[in-house]
Design a protein around this motif. Structure first.
Motif, PDB file in Angstrom:
ATOM      1  N   MET A   6       0.794  -1.243   0.000  1.00  0.00           N
ATOM      2  CA  MET A   6       0.000   0.000   0.000  1.00  0.00           C
ATOM      3  C   MET A   6       0.814   1.273   0.000  1.00  0.00           C
ATOM      4  O   MET A   6       0.533   2.200  -0.743  1.00  0.00           O
ATOM      5  CB  MET A   6      -0.883   0.053   1.252  1.00  0.00           C
ATOM      6  CG  MET A   6      -2.189  -0.654   1.111  1.00  0.00           C
ATOM      7  SD  MET A   6      -3.288  -0.143   2.434  1.00  0.00           S
ATOM      8  CE  MET A   6      -2.496  -0.825   3.880  1.00  0.00           C
ATOM      9  N   ARG A   7       1.789   1.337   0.924  1.00  0.00           N
ATOM     10  CA  ARG A   7       2.456   2.639   1.113  1.00  0.00           C
ATOM     11  C   ARG A   7       3.707   2.488   1.972  1.00  0.00           C
ATOM     12  O   ARG A   7       3.824   1.516   2.728  1.00  0.00           O
ATOM     13  CB  ARG A   7       1.509   3.612   1.813  1.00  0.00           C
ATOM     14  CG  ARG A   7       1.072   3.159   3.187  1.00  0.00           C
ATOM     15  CD  ARG A   7       0.416   4.271   4.002  1.00  0.00           C
ATOM     16  NE  ARG A   7      -0.135   3.767   5.254  1.00  0.00           N
ATOM     17  CZ  ARG A   7      -1.390   3.387   5.427  1.00  0.00           C
ATOM     18  NH1 ARG A   7      -2.245   3.462   4.410  1.00  0.00           N
ATOM     19  NH2 ARG A   7      -1.812   2.942   6.594  1.00  0.00           N
ATOM     20  N   PRO A   8       4.607   3.499   1.876  1.00  0.00           N
ATOM     21  CA  PRO A   8       5.687   3.559   2.860  1.00  0.00           C
ATOM     22  C   PRO A   8       5.035   3.749   4.236  1.00  0.00           C
ATOM     23  O   PRO A   8       4.196   4.630   4.415  1.00  0.00           O
ATOM     24  CB  PRO A   8       6.461   4.823   2.470  1.00  0.00           C
ATOM     25  CG  PRO A   8       6.058   5.114   1.062  1.00  0.00           C
ATOM     26  CD  PRO A   8       4.652   4.616   0.923  1.00  0.00           C
ATOM     27  N   GLY A   9       5.382   2.892   5.180  1.00  0.00           N
ATOM     28  CA  GLY A   9       4.724   2.950   6.491  1.00  0.00           C
ATOM     29  C   GLY A   9       5.632   3.420   7.604  1.00  0.00           C
ATOM     30  O   GLY A   9       5.174   4.024   8.566  1.00  0.00           O
ATOM     31  N   PHE A  70       7.100  -1.081   4.470  1.00  0.00           N
ATOM     32  CA  PHE A  70       5.905  -0.821   3.657  1.00  0.00           C
ATOM     33  C   PHE A  70       4.737  -1.612   4.232  1.00  0.00           C
ATOM     34  O   PHE A  70       4.884  -2.788   4.572  1.00  0.00           O
ATOM     35  CB  PHE A  70       6.141  -1.245   2.208  1.00  0.00           C
ATOM     36  CG  PHE A  70       7.180  -0.418   1.520  1.00  0.00           C
ATOM     37  CD1 PHE A  70       6.836   0.773   0.895  1.00  0.00           C
ATOM     38  CD2 PHE A  70       8.511  -0.806   1.532  1.00  0.00           C
ATOM     39  CE1 PHE A  70       7.795   1.568   0.286  1.00  0.00           C
ATOM     40  CE2 PHE A  70       9.489  -0.024   0.922  1.00  0.00           C
ATOM     41  CZ  PHE A  70       9.121   1.167   0.291  1.00  0.00           C
ATOM     42  N   LYS A  71       3.585  -0.971   4.294  1.00  0.00           N
ATOM     43  CA  LYS A  71       2.395  -1.660   4.789  1.00  0.00           C
ATOM     44  C   LYS A  71       1.687  -2.354   3.637  1.00  0.00           C
ATOM     45  O   LYS A  71       1.504  -1.749   2.568  1.00  0.00           O
ATOM     46  CB  LYS A  71       1.436  -0.676   5.464  1.00  0.00           C
ATOM     47  CG  LYS A  71       0.343  -1.404   6.242  1.00  0.00           C
ATOM     48  CD  LYS A  71      -0.544  -0.431   7.013  1.00  0.00           C
ATOM     49  CE  LYS A  71      -1.445  -1.213   7.970  1.00  0.00           C
ATOM     50  NZ  LYS A  71      -2.451  -0.346   8.605  1.00  0.00           N
ATOM     51  N   VAL A  72       1.302  -3.615   3.852  1.00  0.00           N
ATOM     52  CA  VAL A  72       0.532  -4.365   2.846  1.00  0.00           C
ATOM     53  C   VAL A  72      -0.914  -4.466   3.317  1.00  0.00           C
ATOM     54  O   VAL A  72      -1.232  -4.202   4.479  1.00  0.00           O
ATOM     55  CB  VAL A  72       1.137  -5.765   2.585  1.00  0.00           C
ATOM     56  CG1 VAL A  72       2.606  -5.652   2.196  1.00  0.00           C
ATOM     57  CG2 VAL A  72       0.976  -6.693   3.778  1.00  0.00           C
ATOM     58  N   THR A  73      -1.802  -4.894   2.408  1.00  0.00           N
ATOM     59  CA  THR A  73      -3.231  -4.802   2.700  1.00  0.00           C
ATOM     60  C   THR A  73      -3.723  -5.819   3.730  1.00  0.00           C
ATOM     61  O   THR A  73      -4.588  -5.481   4.540  1.00  0.00           O
ATOM     62  CB  THR A  73      -4.050  -4.967   1.410  1.00  0.00           C
ATOM     63  OG1 THR A  73      -3.542  -6.106   0.693  1.00  0.00           O
ATOM     64  CG2 THR A  73      -3.951  -3.729   0.534  1.00  0.00           C
ATOM     65  N   TYR A 120       4.761  -5.283   6.464  1.00  0.00           N
ATOM     66  CA  TYR A 120       3.924  -5.662   7.604  1.00  0.00           C
ATOM     67  C   TYR A 120       2.483  -5.379   7.203  1.00  0.00           C
ATOM     68  O   TYR A 120       2.214  -4.563   6.301  1.00  0.00           O
ATOM     69  CB  TYR A 120       4.328  -4.878   8.874  1.00  0.00           C
ATOM     70  CG  TYR A 120       4.131  -3.401   8.729  1.00  0.00           C
ATOM     71  CD1 TYR A 120       5.084  -2.615   8.086  1.00  0.00           C
ATOM     72  CD2 TYR A 120       2.967  -2.781   9.183  1.00  0.00           C
ATOM     73  CE1 TYR A 120       4.880  -1.257   7.898  1.00  0.00           C
ATOM     74  CE2 TYR A 120       2.758  -1.428   9.004  1.00  0.00           C
ATOM     75  CZ  TYR A 120       3.719  -0.676   8.361  1.00  0.00           C
ATOM     76  OH  TYR A 120       3.510   0.659   8.164  1.00  0.00           O
ATOM     77  N   ALA A 121       1.550  -6.076   7.870  1.00  0.00           N
ATOM     78  CA  ALA A 121       0.138  -5.909   7.506  1.00  0.00           C
ATOM     79  C   ALA A 121      -0.643  -5.139   8.556  1.00  0.00           C
ATOM     80  O   ALA A 121      -1.713  -4.612   8.263  1.00  0.00           O
ATOM     81  CB  ALA A 121      -0.501  -7.281   7.286  1.00  0.00           C
ATOM     82  N   GLU A 122      -0.111  -5.119   9.796  1.00  0.00           N
ATOM     83  CA  GLU A 122      -0.925  -4.557  10.865  1.00  0.00           C
ATOM     84  C   GLU A 122      -0.138  -3.580  11.735  1.00  0.00           C
ATOM     85  O   GLU A 122       1.017  -3.845  12.083  1.00  0.00           O
ATOM     86  CB  GLU A 122      -1.464  -5.709  11.739  1.00  0.00           C
ATOM     87  CG  GLU A 122      -2.501  -6.507  10.968  1.00  0.00           C
ATOM     88  CD  GLU A 122      -2.936  -7.784  11.671  1.00  0.00           C
ATOM     89  OE1 GLU A 122      -4.152  -8.019  11.738  1.00  0.00           O
ATOM     90  OE2 GLU A 122      -2.064  -8.530  12.134  1.00  0.00           O
ATOM     91  N   LYS A 123      -0.786  -2.468  12.037  1.00  0.00           N
ATOM     92  CA  LYS A 123      -0.225  -1.511  12.996  1.00  0.00           C
ATOM     93  C   LYS A 123      -1.407  -0.862  13.707  1.00  0.00           C
ATOM     94  O   LYS A 123      -2.450  -0.637  13.089  1.00  0.00           O
ATOM     95  CB  LYS A 123       0.621  -0.462  12.265  1.00  0.00           C
ATOM     96  CG  LYS A 123       1.584   0.297  13.157  1.00  0.00           C
ATOM     97  CD  LYS A 123       2.369   1.346  12.372  1.00  0.00           C
ATOM     98  CE  LYS A 123       3.603   0.766  11.744  1.00  0.00           C
ATOM     99  NZ  LYS A 123       4.393   1.791  11.020  1.00  0.00           N
TER     100      LYS A 123
END
Ligand code: M3P
Ligand code: FE
Length: 308
Positions: A6-9, A70-73, A120-123
Motif C-alpha cells: 500500500m504505502r511507505p509505512g 511498507f504496509k501491505v493490505t 507488515y500488515a498490521e499496525k
C-alpha cells in the motif's frame, strides 16, 4: 501490476543524540511524538497518518537508515509476498509482532543495493490527532514547526539500483515512474518507483557504496508551507542543504535540510501523479542539473555527495 503493497509505512533512522533529535523531529519538522519504547527508541507520526507511527529514531554511533517498512493490505498478502521474496533469493527474517510497539509481524529482507526493507500488515490505529473518521476538523490546532503531514518517501543511494528496482517491481508490484539514463552508456543513474498514484514512494540514485541514505521526505500541502519551512530553518539555524526550489524529476516543490545528526530531510508539496498506464518519464543524464533542481539547473556537490 499492484501486489497489495500500500504505502511507505515507517523508516527507522539512527541518530547520534536522542534528545537533540527529538527536538528536531517534533518541534521543527512538526511530527507528533507518540512513544518511547523499552529500547529507548522514539516514535513519531505525521498528523494525517492513521497508523500509530511512521518515524522511529534509534540512538547510535553513526547516522543513517536501519530500514524502511511498507504496509501491505492483509496478513495473507504478507505471507504471499514473503514466499515470493524467498523464491527471488532475498534473505528474509521474520520479526515478531510487538518488536516495534504497536506493529504486527514484520518481514525484513535485504536488497541488491544493501538496504533493508520490511513488509507488515498490521499496525495500531489510535484514531487521534484530528483524523477521527467521524466529523473530522480540518487540522489540529496544536501542531508545531513545519507541521509535516505525513512521511512520504525515502531516497536511497547504492550500487545495484537496477537489481533493487527489479526486486521491487517483480515481487512487490512497484511501478517505475521516472528515471535518469546516461544515453551514451545506457546506464540508469536514478530510478523513482511508486506503489500508488504518487510520483514516487521510493527512489534510488547510483552510488559506489551500498546501503546509503540520502533523505526521508515529508509532505506539506502548499508552496507557502515550504516557504514557511525555509523561515523556520533560518530561525532555528538548521543546516540547510538546498531550496526552496522545484525538482525537474517529479516536479515537486521542495527544501532539503539536515537533522542534528546529519541525516537529510526533505519537505515538499505538489508534483506529478502516476497511474499504471503512464509511460516511464526519462531524463537524460546530461540534463541532470535541471532534472534535480529545475531553477538553478546545476547540481550542488553537497547534495550529491553527502549521504549517511
Ligand atoms: C527528490 C524528489 C535526486 C533527486 C531527488 C528528488 C537526489 O528528492 O522528492 O523528487 O537525484
Ligand atoms: Fe525526495
Amino acid at each position: 501490476m499492484r501486489k497489495g503493497v500500500m504505502r511507505p509505512g515507517h523508516v527507522q533512522l539512527r541518530v547520534l543524540d536522542m534528545e537533540e533529535a527529538v527536538v528536531h523531529y517534533r518541534d521543527r519538522l512538526g511530527l507528533i511524538e507518540v512513544n518511547r519504547d523499552s529500547q529507548n527508541r522514539a516514535y513519531f507520526k505525521g498528523w494525517t497518518e492513521i497508523d500509530s507511527f511512521s518515524v522511529v529514531l534509534r540512538e547510535a554511533d553513526e547516522p543513517g537508515m536501519d530500514f524502511m517498512g511498507f504496509k501491505v493490505t492483509t496478513p495473507d498478502v504478507l505471507e504471499e509476498r514473503k514466499q515470493e521474496l524467498i523464491e527471488y533469493g532475498c534473505s528474509v527474517e521474520v520479526i515478531p509482532a510487538g518488536e516495534l510497539d504497536g506493529c504486527g509481524e514484520r518481514i525484513r529482507f535485504d536488497s541488491p543495493t544493501g538496504h533493508y526493507f520490511e513488509l507488515y500488515a498490521e499496525k495500531e490505529q489510535p484514531g487521534k490527532w484530528g483524523i477521527s473518521p467521524k466529523n473530522p476538523d480540518a487540522w489540529p490546532e496544536e501542531l508545531k514547526g513545519m507541521r509535516a503531514t505525513r512521511f512520504d518517501h525515502c531516497l536511497l543511494y547504492g550500487d545495484d539500483i537496477d537489481g533493487t528496482a527489479d526486486l521491487l517491481q517483480k515481487v512487490l508490484g512497484f511501478q517505475l515512474s521516472e528515471q535518469v539514463v546516461d544515453q551514451e552508456s545506457g546506464t540508469r543513474v536514478a530510478a523513482f518507483l511508486t506503489v500508488s498514484t504518487k510520483a514516487h514512494d521510493i527512489a534510488f540514485v547510483r552510488h559506489p557504496e551500498k546501503g546509503k541514505f540520502h533523505h526521508a521526505s515529508f509532505w506539506l500541502d502548499t508552496w507557502e508551507d515550504v516557504l514557511r519551512a525555509a523561515d523556520l530553518i533560518s530561525m532555528h539555524d538548521i543546516s540547510l542543504d538546498i531550496g526552496p526550489t522545484r525538482h525537474g524529476l517529479t516536479h515537486g516543490q521542495t527544501i532539503y535540510f539536515f537533522d542534528p545528526s546529519g541525516n537529510r530531510n526533505e519537505v515538499f508539496c505538489g508534483g506529478d501523479y502516476t497511474y499504471p498506464d503512464h509511460p516511464v518519464v526519462t531524463w537524460d543524464a546530461e540534463q541532470i542539473g535541471k532534472a534535480i533542481f529545475y531553477h538553478d539547473r546545476v547540481l550542488n556537490e553537497a547534495f550529491l555527495g553527502v549521504v549517511t
